[in-house]
Design a protein around this motif. Structure first.
Motif, mmCIF file in Angstrom:
data_model
loop_
_atom_site.group_PDB
_atom_site.id
_atom_site.type_symbol
_atom_site.label_atom_id
_atom_site.label_comp_id
_atom_site.label_asym_id
_atom_site.label_seq_id
_atom_site.Cartn_x
_atom_site.Cartn_y
_atom_site.Cartn_z
ATOM 1 N N GLY A 107 -2.224 -40.608 38.022
ATOM 2 C CA GLY A 107 -2.945 -39.522 37.364
ATOM 3 C C GLY A 107 -2.519 -38.162 37.881
ATOM 4 N N ALA A 108 -2.289 -38.084 39.203
ATOM 5 C CA ALA A 108 -1.838 -36.820 39.794
ATOM 6 C C ALA A 108 -0.465 -36.438 39.251
ATOM 7 C CB ALA A 108 -1.797 -36.943 41.315
ATOM 8 N N CYS A 109 0.405 -37.428 39.104
ATOM 9 C CA CYS A 109 1.751 -37.169 38.574
ATOM 10 C C CYS A 109 1.676 -36.750 37.107
ATOM 11 C CB CYS A 109 2.629 -38.411 38.715
ATOM 12 S SG CYS A 109 3.006 -38.860 40.425
ATOM 13 N N ASP A 110 0.825 -37.437 36.354
ATOM 14 C CA ASP A 110 0.674 -37.109 34.931
ATOM 15 C C ASP A 110 0.121 -35.700 34.745
ATOM 16 O OD1 ASP A 110 1.601 -39.620 34.310
ATOM 17 O OD2 ASP A 110 -0.401 -40.481 33.976
ATOM 18 N N ALA A 111 -0.713 -35.258 35.688
ATOM 19 C CA ALA A 111 -1.321 -33.930 35.582
ATOM 20 C C ALA A 111 -0.284 -32.818 35.681
ATOM 21 C CB ALA A 111 -2.377 -33.751 36.669
ATOM 22 N N LEU A 112 0.852 -33.122 36.276
ATOM 23 C CA LEU A 112 1.922 -32.125 36.388
ATOM 24 C C LEU A 112 2.891 -32.205 35.208
ATOM 25 C CD1 LEU A 112 2.824 -32.290 40.194
ATOM 26 C CD2 LEU A 112 1.325 -30.679 39.016
ATOM 27 N N GLY A 113 2.588 -33.072 34.260
ATOM 28 C CA GLY A 113 3.482 -33.235 33.118
ATOM 29 C C GLY A 113 3.579 -32.012 32.236
ATOM 30 N N ASN A 114 2.558 -31.117 32.308
ATOM 31 C CA ASN A 114 2.603 -29.909 31.483
ATOM 32 C C ASN A 114 3.416 -28.798 32.140
ATOM 33 O OD1 ASN A 114 0.751 -29.506 33.544
ATOM 34 N ND2 ASN A 114 -0.541 -28.134 32.334
ATOM 35 N N ILE A 115 3.896 -29.025 33.356
ATOM 36 C CA ILE A 115 4.771 -28.051 34.018
ATOM 37 C C ILE A 115 6.206 -28.364 33.620
ATOM 38 C CG2 ILE A 115 5.628 -27.190 36.221
ATOM 39 C CD1 ILE A 115 2.940 -27.737 37.433
ATOM 40 N N TRP A 116 6.838 -27.424 32.957
ATOM 41 C CA TRP A 116 8.187 -27.680 32.451
ATOM 42 C C TRP A 116 9.232 -27.470 33.542
ATOM 43 C CZ3 TRP A 116 12.771 -24.961 31.894
ATOM 44 C CH2 TRP A 116 13.740 -25.573 31.095
ATOM 45 N N ALA A 117 10.257 -28.309 33.519
ATOM 46 C CA ALA A 117 11.408 -28.163 34.404
ATOM 47 C C ALA A 117 12.606 -28.820 33.722
ATOM 48 C CB ALA A 117 11.156 -28.806 35.770
ATOM 49 N N PRO A 118 13.806 -28.297 33.920
ATOM 50 C CA PRO A 118 15.007 -28.878 33.308
ATOM 51 C C PRO A 118 15.453 -30.131 34.053
ATOM 52 C CG PRO A 118 15.632 -27.002 34.647
ATOM 53 C CD PRO A 118 14.123 -27.060 34.673
ATOM 54 N N LEU A 119 14.736 -31.220 33.844
ATOM 55 C CA LEU A 119 15.010 -32.462 34.564
ATOM 56 C C LEU A 119 16.178 -33.204 33.940
ATOM 57 C CD1 LEU A 119 11.312 -33.659 34.856
ATOM 58 C CD2 LEU A 119 12.650 -32.521 36.638
ATOM 59 N N SER A 165 14.612 -18.853 30.296
ATOM 60 C CA SER A 165 13.764 -19.951 30.738
ATOM 61 C C SER A 165 12.713 -20.296 29.692
ATOM 62 C CB SER A 165 13.082 -19.569 32.059
ATOM 63 O OG SER A 165 12.193 -20.570 32.486
ATOM 64 N N LEU A 166 12.069 -19.280 29.117
ATOM 65 C CA LEU A 166 11.034 -19.521 28.115
ATOM 66 C C LEU A 166 11.609 -20.176 26.866
ATOM 67 C CD1 LEU A 166 9.077 -16.154 28.410
ATOM 68 C CD2 LEU A 166 8.215 -18.412 29.041
ATOM 69 N N LEU A 167 12.759 -19.702 26.425
ATOM 70 C CA LEU A 167 13.367 -20.259 25.225
ATOM 71 C C LEU A 167 13.894 -21.670 25.474
ATOM 72 C CD1 LEU A 167 15.184 -17.074 23.899
ATOM 73 C CD2 LEU A 167 13.173 -18.192 22.900
ATOM 74 N N SER A 168 14.372 -21.932 26.672
ATOM 75 C CA SER A 168 14.828 -23.284 27.012
ATOM 76 C C SER A 168 13.670 -24.262 26.960
ATOM 77 C CB SER A 168 15.461 -23.298 28.408
ATOM 78 O OG SER A 168 16.615 -22.487 28.460
ATOM 79 N N ALA A 169 12.514 -23.844 27.503
ATOM 80 C CA ALA A 169 11.339 -24.715 27.520
ATOM 81 C C ALA A 169 10.761 -24.899 26.123
ATOM 82 C CB ALA A 169 10.277 -24.128 28.441
ATOM 83 N N SER A 170 10.823 -23.849 25.298
ATOM 84 C CA SER A 170 10.216 -23.902 23.980
ATOM 85 C C SER A 170 11.102 -24.581 22.944
ATOM 86 C CB SER A 170 9.886 -22.481 23.504
ATOM 87 O OG SER A 170 9.435 -22.470 22.172
ATOM 88 N N GLU A 171 12.384 -24.220 22.951
ATOM 89 C CA GLU A 171 13.281 -24.702 21.907
ATOM 90 C C GLU A 171 14.004 -25.994 22.284
ATOM 91 O OE1 GLU A 171 13.443 -23.292 18.963
ATOM 92 O OE2 GLU A 171 11.985 -21.777 19.570
ATOM 93 N N GLY A 172 14.291 -26.162 23.571
ATOM 94 C CA GLY A 172 15.048 -27.341 23.993
ATOM 95 C C GLY A 172 16.473 -27.344 23.483
ATOM 96 N N SER A 173 16.967 -26.173 23.082
ATOM 97 C CA SER A 173 18.338 -26.067 22.571
ATOM 98 C C SER A 173 19.340 -26.416 23.657
ATOM 99 C CB SER A 173 18.599 -24.644 22.068
ATOM 100 O OG SER A 173 19.978 -24.397 21.925
ATOM 101 N N PRO A 174 20.342 -27.249 23.363
ATOM 102 C CA PRO A 174 21.357 -27.591 24.369
ATOM 103 C C PRO A 174 22.059 -26.361 24.940
ATOM 104 C CG PRO A 174 21.528 -29.062 22.488
ATOM 105 C CD PRO A 174 20.562 -27.988 22.103
ATOM 106 N N VAL A 175 22.258 -25.346 24.096
ATOM 107 C CA VAL A 175 22.943 -24.142 24.569
ATOM 108 C C VAL A 175 22.057 -23.381 25.550
ATOM 109 C CG1 VAL A 175 23.963 -21.929 23.907
ATOM 110 C CG2 VAL A 175 24.339 -23.943 22.488
#
Length: 262
Positions: A107-119, A165-175
């Motif tokens: 549950g603790a791990c799932d709670a951090l799922g809304n934090i975006w990172a380029p994994l 960073s914001l556009l990468s998290a929002s769009e997920g565009s490869p570029v």
């Protein structure tokens, strides 16, 4: 003036509420959507979307350069730097994870799922490792990466990083993601080396994965591994938070010393 703007921005960032007008992003997404509607090539879209933003900022700062004896430029620079700082509440996320992980690890791990990172999508890491990668990247992207680019190139470069960073998290565009990976390359490694100074330097010099300092390992994995070595492999989110806070203090002291001695 740059240092004063930085101090004002960092102070404001501690007290503003989430969603403050100083960190509104709607205009960026609307502008990106408008460019995307006219330009299908992803590389050209990225260049125009972010390039125009930077050029407008440079032009605007040059126009108000001598207004009110430089006060207008100082406040504008501080406001732009506030916008470039992270949106995620790292401290709150850290506290909630620590409070829950002992009784409900998943549950603790799932709670951090809304934090975006380029994994790394191909990663087979455990849920806890992925959660900690998200957490440490959040702390890094919240203050260090914008600060690094602010020191290197002023407010325009810091805004460029946050926009990317914001556009990468929002769009997920490869570029966007590819450019962000390059943008994270230097500041992530500089912060990783700072962990050695704020943690166990001898451990880092002997056991750090030095190959990561020259390869293209993504920032979340790199920072977690270097933080783990600097903390003598003592796990836990609290340890990661402590080394990030110590590194932040170290950088503020260093920048202050450069200003005073310079």
């Amino acid at each position: 003036m740059t240092f004063l703007a930085m101090i004002i921005a960092l102070s404001l960032h501690q007290v503003i509420q989430p969603g403050s007008f100083l960190q509104r992003d709607v205009w960026l997404f609307q502008w990106d959507k408008a460019v995307a509607a006219r330009i299908s090539n992803e590389a050209a879209r990225t260049l125009i979307t972010l390039g125009v933003v930077v050029l407008v900022i440079i032009w605007a700062l040059s126009v108000i350069d001598d207004w009110l004896f430089g006060l207008a430029e100082l406040l504008a620079t501080a406001g732009l730097f506030v916008w470039s700082l992270g949106r995620d509440d790292f401290h709150t996320a850290l506290e909630r994870y620590e409070a829950r992980v002992a009784v409900d690890s998943q549950g603790a791990c799932d709670a951090l799922g809304n934090i975006w990172a380029p994994l790394s999508l191909e990663s087979d890491s455990s849920a806890e490792t992925v959660a900690l990668q998200r957490l440490i990247y959040s702390g890094y992207a919240r203050w260090f990466a914008p600060l690094f680019y602010f020191v290197v190139g002023g407010a325009p470069l810091a805004v460029l990083y946050r926009g990317l960073s914001l556009l990468s998290a929002s769009e997920g565009s490869p570029v966007y993601l590819r450019v962000l990976r390059w943008a994270d390359w230097m500041p992530a490694r500089v912060l990783g080396l700072t962990f050695a100074l704020s943690g166990d330097f001898l451990a880092v010099s002997k056991r750090a994965p030095l190959a990561h300092l020259t390869d293209m390992t993504k920032a979340p994995q790199l920072l977690l591994e270097l933080a783990g070595v600097a903390c003598n492999s003592v796990g836990g989110a609290r340890v990661l938070g402590d080394i990030l806070y110590r590194s932040a203090g170290l950088w503020l002291v260093a920048l202050s010393a450069v200003l005073i001695l310079g």
